[in-house]
Design a protein around this motif. Structure first.
Motif, PDB file in Angstrom:
ATOM      1  N   SER A   1       0.871  -1.242   0.076  1.00 51.38           N
ATOM      2  CA  SER A   1       0.007  -0.114  -0.020  1.00 51.38           C
ATOM      3  C   SER A   1       0.824   1.198  -0.075  1.00 51.38           C
ATOM      4  O   SER A   1       0.357   2.286  -0.683  1.00 51.38           O
ATOM      5  N   ILE A   2       1.974   0.968   0.610  1.00 54.06           N
ATOM      6  CA  ILE A   2       3.025   2.225   0.713  1.00 54.06           C
ATOM      7  C   ILE A   2       3.411   2.584  -0.938  1.00 54.06           C
ATOM      8  O   ILE A   2       3.452   3.666  -1.363  1.00 54.06           O
TER       9      ILE A   2
ATOM     10  N   ASN B   1       0.607   3.745  -3.102  1.00 54.43           N
ATOM     11  CA  ASN B   1       0.167   5.059  -2.716  1.00 54.43           C
ATOM     12  C   ASN B   1       1.349   6.108  -3.331  1.00 54.43           C
ATOM     13  O   ASN B   1       1.035   7.097  -4.012  1.00 54.43           O
TER      14      ASN B   1
ATOM     15  N   PHE C   1      -3.579  13.610   4.180  1.00 54.87           N
ATOM     16  CA  PHE C   1      -3.833  12.299   3.483  1.00 54.87           C
ATOM     17  C   PHE C   1      -5.508  12.357   3.590  1.00 54.87           C
ATOM     18  O   PHE C   1      -6.288  11.280   3.065  1.00 54.87           O
TER      19      PHE C   1
ATOM     20  N   GLN D   1       8.214   3.568  10.644  1.00 56.22           N
ATOM     21  CA  GLN D   1       6.854   4.006  10.585  1.00 56.22           C
ATOM     22  C   GLN D   1       6.861   5.507  10.584  1.00 56.22           C
ATOM     23  O   GLN D   1       6.807   6.006  11.511  1.00 56.22           O
ATOM     24  N   ASN D   2       7.270   6.026   9.479  1.00 50.76           N
ATOM     25  CA  ASN D   2       7.287   7.562   9.440  1.00 50.76           C
ATOM     26  C   ASN D   2       5.907   8.054   9.012  1.00 50.76           C
ATOM     27  O   ASN D   2       5.111   7.129   8.715  1.00 50.76           O
TER      28      ASN D   2
ATOM     29  N   ARG E   1       4.449   9.400   6.613  1.00 49.87           N
ATOM     30  CA  ARG E   1       3.695   9.208   5.222  1.00 49.87           C
ATOM     31  C   ARG E   1       3.300   7.637   5.017  1.00 49.87           C
ATOM     32  O   ARG E   1       2.525   7.418   4.667  1.00 49.87           O
ATOM     33  N   ASN E   2       4.209   6.602   5.861  1.00 51.36           N
ATOM     34  CA  ASN E   2       3.761   5.351   5.507  1.00 51.36           C
ATOM     35  C   ASN E   2       2.687   4.844   6.613  1.00 51.36           C
ATOM     36  O   ASN E   2       1.612   4.436   5.874  1.00 51.36           O
TER      37      ASN E   2
ATOM     38  N   SER F   1      -0.459   6.628   4.695  1.00 49.85           N
ATOM     39  CA  SER F   1      -0.957   6.002   3.673  1.00 49.85           C
ATOM     40  C   SER F   1      -1.405   4.488   3.591  1.00 49.85           C
ATOM     41  O   SER F   1      -2.309   4.126   3.082  1.00 49.85           O
ATOM     42  N   ILE F   2      -0.607   3.837   4.854  1.00 51.27           N
ATOM     43  CA  ILE F   2      -1.588   2.333   5.171  1.00 51.27           C
ATOM     44  C   ILE F   2      -3.010   2.746   5.749  1.00 51.27           C
ATOM     45  O   ILE F   2      -3.922   2.045   5.396  1.00 51.27           O
TER      46      ILE F   2
ATOM     47  N   ASN G   1      -5.107   4.052   2.966  1.00 52.22           N
ATOM     48  CA  ASN G   1      -5.458   2.732   2.028  1.00 52.22           C
ATOM     49  C   ASN G   1      -6.505   1.887   2.400  1.00 52.22           C
ATOM     50  O   ASN G   1      -7.562   1.375   1.861  1.00 52.22           O
TER      51      ASN G   1
ATOM     52  N   HIS H   1      -3.160  -2.639  10.808  1.00 47.50           N
ATOM     53  CA  HIS H   1      -2.647  -3.012  12.164  1.00 47.50           C
ATOM     54  C   HIS H   1      -2.081  -1.998  12.907  1.00 47.50           C
ATOM     55  O   HIS H   1      -1.607  -1.070  12.382  1.00 47.50           O
TER      56      HIS H   1
END
Lengths: 424, 424
Positions: free
Chosen positions: A280-281, A284, B92, B273-274, B276-277, B280-281, B284, B293
């Motif tokens: 998904s990252i 995206n 986002f 785990q920045n 953006r990640n 976006s997760i 999504n 999770h």
DNA sequence: ATGTGGGCCCTTAGCCGACAA
DNA sequence: TTGTCGGCTAAGGGCCCACAT
């Protein structure tokens, strides 16, 4: 305030200030100190140390290079315990290979085990940009691959640790040439000349050793301070240490662990990188035309899922018929490397449903030496060097091949996968 | 093949088979063994141990519960060093609070430092489902919060380690009642009665201790085996150990580390785990109506970014005017807890641009005791208990308040944020 | 040239009761 | 009741060389 030592080392920036305690647990009688904020050294020496730890075969794409990114390989690295993603996970409509521009590359070191790895920022490119690239100069396509690895430092050595080296019973036996090359000279007229050595590791942590020249016959030894280093770094026999002398005489030291099942990419990266998250990252990033980050451990396994554009194109342009003999490299010690050879026994997509027509590890190979059973039996075309002009082995001569089903008839060629449809 | 001990403990499943070496480094003369595959114990004891390690205040949502998830809090936990995301990162288009259904909850323990944490699978709910929920029974809304914490085990104790306990000089002094409660009885007629204790930690690793009753005056001590445990677990004075006796007499032991800057969620979760990640997760998952999770460390900091639905609703339905006095809980030792109080001094969104109208830590508070300066000065409405009927302090009486700019005039109320517009 | 082992010293881990808080 | 200390003993860390490869 704490600074994550994972991010102290960086080839791009000069921000080597971060201290922290760098895993130095000794309190008072410390032979290691984390006084890295006083380090006046330029970061170039760290860059050289990083490459030394990574091994002579490591070459990384530079900022601005164009590379091909393989999601499959990325997923494999992140979950080496489960080779295939769960059935319900789709490929998020991602292509098996994604052309990207390298927006940044950080040289990093795992705080826990000192393993080197990199973090790449990749910007997906569109098909239009791919076409435009054809007229560009070669440099951007990653052709200067050899030039990425910095010139090998003349004053460096790498020694695989023996049982005696790692035992608590004694110190470290320094190879003669190594000591003469890297360490300040001793006064050999004395009975037992000695000095104190100070070396910094990738995290900027200082380690002090007593260097003495004694014994019958005479030899170079590291005594006081050595065992602490061994225990702190959790070194065992078979691991390797390397020393590196900079221009101004300052010492660096790094470690290169023996290949173990679990010494790949650190937990800090692996965890929380499940299939869905990664995909998904990336999906995206592709849809929003923004960059994403990829961590990659050059010493973990030969899983090059970020490949220079030109290298990839070259590898799939030439025909690789079944039966092709090839060679490949594996590094062993110091700067030497062992060459392995094998034969291509089949060509098929690893996961035809989710990643049809993917080149990722699409070659089934058989290695010549049986001792190297730890190598993958599925490799990617760019991992091998088929330019060897050995007579191709008859397939029927191998008993193991009889078990294999007939490989599908799709030899790799550039025309089968034109650029215009390959990417995005 | 290696098994990640991070994922051995699970409250949902009985799959406690995984062995691994659990960080047990002693080789031959091992007082700890990782023979967890032979463990016939039910996982309920591990569940109790997990809750014991987490502290008496921890309550987690159960599978099926409806909760409110706050991306802001998630981001804060993942990057505690940089309180605000970089400017270019947007939200986002995510709402500041996202209603979710708990699809699964795993009780986990960090392999490196034994800190407990959980991994929740959250399924975003749509607005329509929110409305439907209003007619549902209370259980699904997370009202049975108290019932989630299992009944406290009668035979357990928790002791904060002293300097003598952690010194290499001696062993561990067992509080009298603790030994009588949790350990098998000794034959006090003997001169120095002793026995061997075997206890398993959260990873299923066995630890053996010599339990002896001696000294003048007599006391219970753990001698042989104790120092290995201390060094392996990296315990220092101030940390706490806890023993737990199951129904059939088997022992478990866990640790509860003192609050340190870095002992929160493990690196394995934090890294990679920045902002953006994560965003976006989550984005999504919201758009594809699939679950995502979330890892959460109950002992790290009081950052409840997954809140039971009813608790959240209750907290924002009642008016919280400026000047409101409140209490809140902080656990200290064993099962006791310290109560802190303070006063609400302001109400404003933490990040009005990216997360307008967010309730996440929207209350500015001042704590009564100055010693507790480690607490946040920004808390969320559901973290405090404003039901205290103390006379509200005059704001002007506080000198520190004069520095504050006039708080915006938006007292919290349910009517300002109707459900229909709050969620997705 | 350098890996391994024996000899030897000396630090430290670790068990004990004596005290005291 | 239990935290800390001094005393004591044994284990092993660690420096040295001899010897072998």
């Amino acid at each position: 305030m704490e600074i994550d030592l994972n991010h102290v080392v960086s080839s791009e920036l000069e921000k080597n200030g971060g201290g922290g305690n760098g895993g130095c647990l000794s309190s008072s009688n410390s032979s290691c100190s984390s006084n890295s904020s006083t380090s006046p050294a330029s970061s170039s020496i760290y860059k050289e140390l990083w490459y030394a730890c990574a091994g002579p075969l490591t070459s990384l794409p530079k900022k601005g290079n164009v590379v091909v990114y393989f999601p499959q390989g990325h997923l494999e690295q992140s979950a080496s315990h489960s080779p295939f993603p769960p059935m319900e996970v789709t490929s998020f409509d991602l292509h098996p290979q994604i052309l990207c521009k390298v927006m940044g590359a950080q040289l990093l070191a795992n705080k826990d085990n000192d393993e080197v790895y990199t973090k790449l920022a990749l910007l997906p490119l569109l098909e239009l940009e791919v076409i435009n690239l054809k007229g560009k100069e070669h440099e951007e396509l990653g052709l200067d691959e050899g030039g990425v690895t910095p010139n090998k430092t003349p004053h460096m050595f790498c020694k695989t640790l023996t049982a005696s080296d790692t035992s608590t019973h004694g110190g470290f036996s320094v190879p003669r040439r190594a000591a003469e090359d890297c360490f300040p000279p001793l006064d050999y007229k004395q009975q037992r000349p000695s000095q104190e050595l100070v070396a910094r590791d990738l995290h900027g942590v200082e380690w002090k050793f007593r260097h003495i020249y004694r014994g019958q016959p005479r030899r170079h030894l590291l005594t006081t301070g050595w065992s602490i280093f061994v225990s702190q770094k959790n070194l065992v026999s078979g691991d390797a240490v390397l020393f590196l002398r900079g221009e101004s005489g300052e010492l660096r030291l790094g470690i290169r662990r023996a290949v173990r099942p679990r010494n790949g990419l650190p937990d800090s990266i692996l965890a929380n990188q499940n299939y869905r998250n990664i995909l998904s990252i990336v999906a995206n990033a592709v849809s929003t035309k923004s960059s994403f980050h990829v961590s990659y451990s050059p010493r973990a396994s030969h899983a090059d899922f970020v490949v220079p554009y030109q290298k990839y194109i070259t590898s799939i342009t030439n025909q690789i018929p079944i039966g092709t003999r090839f060679k490949t490299k594996f590094d062993v010690d110091d700067s030497s490397e062992r060459r392995c050879s094998g034969v291509v026994t089949g060509i098929r997509a690893l996961d035809p449903y989710r990643w049809p027509n993917s080149k990722w590890r699409c070659l089934t190979v058989r290695w010549d030496e049986d001792g190297s059973s730890d190598h993958h039996e599925q490799v990617s075309p760019w991992e091998i060097d088929p330019s060897v002009s050995l007579p191709p082995l008859s397939i029927q001569s191998s008993p193991r091949l009889k078990k294999l089903r007939t490989p599908p008839n799709n030899p790799i060629s550039g025309t089968n996968f034109p650029l215009n449809s390959c990417f995005l």
